[in-house]
Write an enzyme that holds these catalytic residues in place. Structure first.
Site, mmCIF file in Angstrom:
data_model
loop_
_atom_site.group_PDB
_atom_site.id
_atom_site.type_symbol
_atom_site.label_atom_id
_atom_site.label_comp_id
_atom_site.label_asym_id
_atom_site.label_seq_id
_atom_site.Cartn_x
_atom_site.Cartn_y
_atom_site.Cartn_z
ATOM 1 N N ASP A 299 -10.205 -3.697 -5.680
ATOM 2 C CA ASP A 299 -9.488 -2.846 -4.725
ATOM 3 C C ASP A 299 -10.092 -1.432 -4.760
ATOM 4 O O ASP A 299 -10.014 -0.751 -5.785
ATOM 5 C CB ASP A 299 -7.998 -2.810 -5.113
ATOM 6 C CG ASP A 299 -7.133 -2.145 -4.059
ATOM 7 O OD1 ASP A 299 -7.638 -1.239 -3.365
ATOM 8 O OD2 ASP A 299 -5.948 -2.512 -3.952
ATOM 9 N N HIS B 175 -8.182 -4.484 -1.150
ATOM 10 C CA HIS B 175 -6.859 -3.888 -0.907
ATOM 11 C C HIS B 175 -6.019 -4.735 0.045
ATOM 12 O O HIS B 175 -4.848 -4.450 0.257
ATOM 13 C CB HIS B 175 -7.076 -2.472 -0.328
ATOM 14 C CG HIS B 175 -5.856 -1.601 -0.398
ATOM 15 N ND1 HIS B 175 -5.279 -1.210 -1.591
ATOM 16 C CD2 HIS B 175 -5.092 -1.050 0.580
ATOM 17 C CE1 HIS B 175 -4.223 -0.448 -1.343
ATOM 18 N NE2 HIS B 175 -4.082 -0.338 -0.035
ATOM 19 N N SER C 225 0.829 -1.199 0.000
ATOM 20 C CA SER C 225 0.000 0.000 0.000
ATOM 21 C C SER C 225 0.877 1.268 0.000
ATOM 22 O O SER C 225 1.631 1.474 -0.950
ATOM 23 C CB SER C 225 -0.966 -0.077 1.187
ATOM 24 O OG SER C 225 -1.965 0.883 1.089
HETATM 25 C C1 MLT Z 1 -1.460 6.055 -0.039
HETATM 26 O O1 MLT Z 1 -1.826 7.054 0.536
HETATM 27 O O2 MLT Z 1 -0.272 5.753 -0.208
HETATM 28 C C2 MLT Z 1 -2.530 5.167 -0.558
HETATM 29 O O3 MLT Z 1 -3.750 5.800 -0.474
HETATM 30 C C3 MLT Z 1 -2.567 3.878 0.141
HETATM 31 C C4 MLT Z 1 -2.760 4.059 1.599
HETATM 32 O O4 MLT Z 1 -3.876 4.223 2.056
HETATM 33 O O5 MLT Z 1 -1.780 4.022 2.296
#
Ligand code: MLT
Length: 201
Positions: free
Chosen positions: A152, A183, A102
């Site tokens: 996702d 996700h 992520s």
């Molecule tokens: C981010 O902010 O990098 C993406 O939205 C994934 C997350 O939630 O960390």
């Protein structure tokens, strides 16, 4: 940067760079490294940003909307941290494979987008396109594994395919693995990443 370094038994193996998701820390992905290669050194880093107490690797303006200036700054900061860590711990700076989930996958993708020498390869669990409208460096010889979810809510299938194409157009070797899920980081995608890693070289 706050981190853990565990020296591996085999110095010829890549160093696995672990990059957690939003709200995680440097302990989260240690079991993944163990599954991918239990002989490799592991460098697990905590993101320097705190979003309401949740560690991250760069700032965002809203869910899925990145603060580009901070992204670029934090990408350089992480790359310099890797230079210093390689010297301090005596591992090969040119043989680092990132494993990110992520937000951690997004900063790993950003390292590849901005710096030809930052990583040898990357396992990206549910990454997004970190930045648009820039020319990527030549990524010939770089190996990238993307695990994406067909449902996702944070990264659409189209965006996963876009990321794959951006890497391929920069000459990286890319494998994309699809999960019929959202996700979350699944055990089957970790198994697929292990399989991909074993096939390298
Ligand atoms: C981010 O902010 O990098 C993406 O939205 C994934 C997350 O939630 O960390």
């Amino acid at each position: 940067m706050k981190h853990i370094f565990n020296k591996g038994k085999d110095p010829n193996k890549p160093t696995l760079l672990l990059l957690h998701g939003t709200g995680g820390n440097e302990l989260d992905l240690l079991p993944l490294a163990e599954r991918v290669d239990d002989q490799a050194s592991v460098l697990s880093v905590r993101g320097n940003i705190s979003e309401n107490g949740m560690p991250r690797f760069f700032k965002r303006l809203a869910e899925g909307v990145f603060d580009e200036k901070d992204l670029v700054y934090r990408t350089k900061e992480l790359s310099q941290f890797l230079d210093n860590a390689a010297q301090e711990y005596g591992f090969d700076r040119n043989n680092i494979i990132a494993i990110g989930y992520s937000n951690g996958a997004n900063i790993a993708a950003s390292l590849l987008f901005h710096d030809q020498h930052a990583l040898k390869g990357a396992v990206l669990h549910h990454p997004m396109v970190p930045r648009r409208g820039i020319k990527l460096p030549d990524l010939t010889g770089k190996d990238v594994f993307i695990a994406a979810g067909t449902n996702d809510p944070i990264c659409s299938s189209d965006e996963s395919i876009e990321l794959q194409s951006l890497f391929e157009n920069a000459n990286a070797n890319v494998e994309i693995h699809w999960e019929n899920s959202g996700h979350q980081l699944t055990s089957t995608e970790v198994a697929a990443a292990c399989e991909w890693y074993r096939g390298l070289n």
